[in-house]
Design a protein around this motif. Sequence first.
Motif, mmCIF file in Angstrom:
data_model
loop_
_atom_site.group_PDB
_atom_site.id
_atom_site.type_symbol
_atom_site.label_atom_id
_atom_site.label_comp_id
_atom_site.label_asym_id
_atom_site.label_seq_id
_atom_site.Cartn_x
_atom_site.Cartn_y
_atom_site.Cartn_z
ATOM 1 N N SER A 32 0.827 -1.202 0.000
ATOM 2 C CA SER A 32 0.000 0.000 0.000
ATOM 3 C C SER A 32 0.861 1.250 0.000
ATOM 4 O O SER A 32 2.010 1.240 0.439
ATOM 5 N N PHE A 33 0.296 2.338 -0.521
ATOM 6 C CA PHE A 33 0.994 3.615 -0.539
ATOM 7 C C PHE A 33 0.285 4.681 0.291
ATOM 8 O O PHE A 33 0.846 5.726 0.587
ATOM 9 N N GLY A 103 0.542 10.487 3.696
ATOM 10 C CA GLY A 103 0.044 9.115 3.635
ATOM 11 C C GLY A 103 -1.460 8.989 3.597
ATOM 12 O O GLY A 103 -1.998 7.882 3.597
ATOM 13 N N ILE A 104 -2.175 10.115 3.564
ATOM 14 C CA ILE A 104 -3.632 10.109 3.471
ATOM 15 C C ILE A 104 -4.034 10.484 2.043
ATOM 16 O O ILE A 104 -3.566 11.485 1.496
ATOM 17 N N LEU A 139 -7.894 2.884 -3.477
ATOM 18 C CA LEU A 139 -7.975 2.535 -2.053
ATOM 19 C C LEU A 139 -6.616 2.604 -1.380
ATOM 20 O O LEU A 139 -6.524 2.594 -0.152
ATOM 21 N N GLY A 140 -5.546 2.622 -2.213
ATOM 22 C CA GLY A 140 -4.195 2.703 -1.655
ATOM 23 C C GLY A 140 -3.291 1.553 -2.007
ATOM 24 O O GLY A 140 -2.229 1.397 -1.397
ATOM 25 N N LEU A 141 -3.663 0.729 -3.003
ATOM 26 C CA LEU A 141 -2.864 -0.448 -3.340
ATOM 27 C C LEU A 141 -1.917 -0.183 -4.502
ATOM 28 O O LEU A 141 -2.271 0.470 -5.481
ATOM 29 N N SER A 173 -4.911 -12.015 -0.510
ATOM 30 C CA SER A 173 -3.913 -11.063 0.003
ATOM 31 C C SER A 173 -4.342 -9.627 -0.260
ATOM 32 O O SER A 173 -4.109 -8.745 0.575
ATOM 33 N N ASP A 174 -4.988 -9.368 -1.424
ATOM 34 C CA ASP A 174 -5.526 -8.035 -1.695
ATOM 35 C C ASP A 174 -6.523 -7.636 -0.607
ATOM 36 O O ASP A 174 -6.487 -6.521 -0.071
ATOM 37 N N ILE A 175 -7.420 -8.552 -0.308
ATOM 38 C CA ILE A 175 -8.472 -8.299 0.689
ATOM 39 C C ILE A 175 -7.858 -8.050 2.065
ATOM 40 O O ILE A 175 -8.261 -7.136 2.795
ATOM 41 N N SER A 176 -6.862 -8.863 2.404
ATOM 42 C CA SER A 176 -6.222 -8.736 3.719
ATOM 43 C C SER A 176 -5.559 -7.373 3.885
ATOM 44 O O SER A 176 -5.686 -6.729 4.945
ATOM 45 N N VAL A 177 -4.861 -6.911 2.841
ATOM 46 C CA VAL A 177 -4.182 -5.618 2.928
ATOM 47 C C VAL A 177 -5.200 -4.491 3.089
ATOM 48 O O VAL A 177 -5.018 -3.584 3.904
#
Length: 335
Positions: A32-33, A103-104, A139-141, A173-177
């Motif tokens: 994530s970023f 980071g927001i 979303l930040g991925l 893993s996408d969902i978990s992040v």
Amino acid sequence: MKNKKLLVTASAVLASISLLVSSTPASATVTSFGKWSNRTQTMYIATSSANSTAWSSGAAKWKSNTNFNVSTKLGTSSIYYAYDVNDSSVTWDGICTYTTRSGIITKATLQLNTYYTNQSKYTSSIKAGVTGHEVGHSLGLNHTSAVETSSIMYPNTFNSDGTPARSVNPSSSDISVVNNLYPVLPTATATGVGSKGDGVYLHASWSVGYKNKEELTKAADLVVKGTVSKEKGSKFGKKGDYSTYSTEVNVEISEVLKGDPAQEGQNITVSQMGGTDGEVTVYSDSSTHLRKNQEIMLFLREVNGDTYIPINEDDSIFVNEGGSFKNIASKKELE
């Protein structure tokens, strides 16, 4: 114009080079970023969009499977907005432009490129996968690497043989992040994540990915060796339309490996994503801008006249480092 060119044969190109092609460096699993300050958001879809169903379906993939509660609504927004474009001068079929502060995520604009998505191979499922990919960025991925094809955040939609390259749904893993970014019971103060500095960023979905020298060479209009002779600076189609911001350099061609041999010794313009309008600087996550005097090998797509773009940005740029050409991002060697 292209039909009048004397082309060097592809076999001659492939005999003269050995290439390892890789997507822009990314993690094996999604990272994530940044994140929104609130896990409940409304993404507005342009009323003129012919792909409103695809946009809604892409958003629903995340709303149905994660803690991020994203709903969609027809209309316009200066905060979270999705719409269609038709642009033949790029190699992306979707793109997300986002703004981060500490980071927001404060703003996200998403585009679907109908120049590609109107092609018959883009079924409703594939198009929803592209929009889902771009919503994932919003979303930040980040992108995943070339080995993580089970993730919807894999950078390419299709392989060069026309087969689908990525999953059309978020992986576990996408969902978990995403769930870690947006817990159901958040802390009192939203804290930013990721290592990016404040600014405006572009994150693209490439219509087609190229895995080896044969595939990339076949896709290119021009393959050259040369030297960056001038940094020309930034251009943009419209102020505030950040996906049109670019940075240009002149490249003096020393050797034509595919294309018109008469271009040897001439200068061409190479345009890369990301640039500035003097007030706002836009960064492309897929682009490392070329600098004067770099000795390079490029795999290029012609966009008009003597202006070219590197195919999928950094994927097709190799820089001479100590006598060996290496990919500008992955540092894989061109032997």
